[in-house]
Design a protein around this motif. Structure first.
Motif, PDB file in Angstrom:
ATOM      1  N   GLN A   1       8.183   0.904   8.929  1.00  0.00           N
ATOM      2  CA  GLN A   1       6.722   1.112   8.418  1.00  0.00           C
ATOM      3  C   GLN A   1       6.319  -0.378   7.412  1.00  0.00           C
TER       4      GLN A   1
ATOM      5  N   ASN B   1       7.244   0.351   2.495  1.00  0.00           N
ATOM      6  CA  ASN B   1       7.557  -0.359   3.561  1.00  0.00           C
ATOM      7  C   ASN B   1       9.108  -0.251   3.761  1.00  0.00           C
TER       8      ASN B   1
ATOM      9  N   THR C   1      -7.070  -1.533   4.150  1.00  0.00           N
ATOM     10  CA  THR C   1      -5.703  -1.149   4.006  1.00  0.00           C
ATOM     11  C   THR C   1      -5.258  -1.354   5.409  1.00  0.00           C
TER      12      THR C   1
ATOM     13  N   TYR D   1       0.957  -1.115   0.018  1.00  0.00           N
ATOM     14  CA  TYR D   1       0.146  -0.022   0.084  1.00  0.00           C
ATOM     15  C   TYR D   1       0.770   1.266  -0.003  1.00  0.00           C
ATOM     16  N   LYS D   2       1.551   1.561   1.079  1.00  0.00           N
ATOM     17  CA  LYS D   2       2.411   2.592   1.220  1.00  0.00           C
ATOM     18  C   LYS D   2       3.839   1.961   1.300  1.00  0.00           C
TER      19      LYS D   2
ATOM     20  N   SER E   1       2.976  -1.670   5.363  1.00  0.00           N
ATOM     21  CA  SER E   1       2.076  -1.207   4.877  1.00  0.00           C
ATOM     22  C   SER E   1       1.424  -2.112   3.766  1.00  0.00           C
TER      23      SER E   1
ATOM     24  N   THR F   1      -1.726  -0.110   7.914  1.00  0.00           N
ATOM     25  CA  THR F   1      -0.208   0.507   7.930  1.00  0.00           C
ATOM     26  C   THR F   1       0.274   0.481   9.339  1.00  0.00           C
TER      27      THR F   1
ATOM     28  N   LYS G   1       3.467   1.946  11.675  1.00  0.00           N
ATOM     29  CA  LYS G   1       4.569   2.531  11.728  1.00  0.00           C
ATOM     30  C   LYS G   1       5.330   2.722  13.226  1.00  0.00           C
TER      31      LYS G   1
END
Length: 303
Positions: free
Chosen positions: A99, A77, A120, A74-75, A101, A122, A124
């Motif tokens: 992170q 990593n 989703t 997703y975002k 995600s 995530t 962090k």
């Protein structure tokens, strides 16, 4: 019409070539060669454009996107470590940040208005790896669910829009508890094949009492840009949000260099300037430079 255009271009080139070839090679200046190159480049781009428009319809584009693997990154990593630039450097202030995600598309684009449903997640974490016992200072957990829709203009996929519901907390209780929820509207649009811009507007609700002023330090609007080099090696990104007043912003700049053409791994650097990066310390002003390794989603990934 198309055949007349191609015939006219071919005839023009046929008439120009004998005239140019009759001159000495030394006389072929750049200004003489350039018209021919412009004609060839224009012709190639015209054929490529027409080929793409003829091959893909809006329905075919949606079916192609729905056929991609539903589970993916997703975002970013990443695992990065670094130092502060606005305070002394020691074992208490230097740290690591990582992170994870992922996202999963639950349906194809068969919901109302050709939308699709997705999940989703995530996570962090901020890790004080240079301190004794290397404790985790804070971990932020961010699950979400949303509806997405691809933006298709003139049989071209140009971006996507999303409506999503998200929760974020640090899993602690008492005075160190931090939590928030929001409804968000976001979008991504490709200006060119190498440049994309995006935004995210959030409407918070049920924010924890220990961090009721969180959005004074985070902001509720985010804007970002992504630029990829023509050789696919470099990827530059910038994200900023306005906080409290138009004179104050949170800014994150990242630079990534792709290690291998076969794998989606990058040497990664991040500069963060602002507040709200960590839920626990959301009021603290950070100016942090970190570097490490990152696994990124595909540049053309739309959610």
């Amino acid at each position: 019409m198309k055949h007349n255009f191609l015939f006219s271009v071919a005839l023009m080139m046929f008439l120009l070539i004998p005239e140019i070839m009759s001159q000495p090679e030394a006389a072929l200046s750049d200004s003489t060669k350039r018209p021919l190159m412009n004609i060839v480049d224009y012709l190639k781009s015209k054929i490529e454009q027409e080929r793409q428009e003829l091959v893909m319809t809006e329905g075919e584009i949606i079916r192609y996107m729905d056929g991609l693997p539903p589970f993916s990154i997703y975002k970013d990593n990443f695992f990065i470590t670094g130092i502060p630039l606005n305070k002394g450097i020691n074992r208490e202030t230097a740290d690591a940040k990582f992170q994870l995600s992922i996202r999963h598309r639950l349906t194809s684009s068969r919901l109302p208005f050709d939308t699709f449903l997705y999940l989703t997640y995530t996570q962090k974490s901020f890790w004080d790896i240079y301190r004794d016992s290397a404790p985790f200072r804070d971990s932020n957990y961010n699950p979400g669910i949303g509806l997405g829709r691809y933006i298709i203009v003139d049989n071209r996929l140009t971006g996507a829009a999303f409506l999503h519901l998200e929760h974020e907390s640090n899993g602690r209780d008492s005075l160190e508890s931090r939590s928030t929820n929001w409804i968000g509207f976001s979008g991504k649009y490709f200006l060119t094949s190498n440049l994309a811009v995006g935004f995210k507007i959030t409407i918070p609700f049920f924010t924890g009492k220990e961090n009721s002023d969180l959005y004074d330090y985070r902001g509720t609007g985010y804007f970002n840009a992504d630029l990829k080099s023509s050789n696919n090696k470099w990827w530059l990104s910038g994200t900023f949000s306005l906080i409290k007043s138009v004179k104050t912003i949170n800014l994150k700049l990242t630079a990534s260099y792709k290690i291998s053409d076969r794998f989606n791994q990058y040497i990664f650097g991040e500069l963060y300037s602002g507040t709200g990066d960590s839920l626990l310390d959301y009021k603290r002003k950070d100016l942090q430079l970190r570097a490490g390794i990152c696994i990124k989603p595909d540049f053309y990934n739309l959610f």
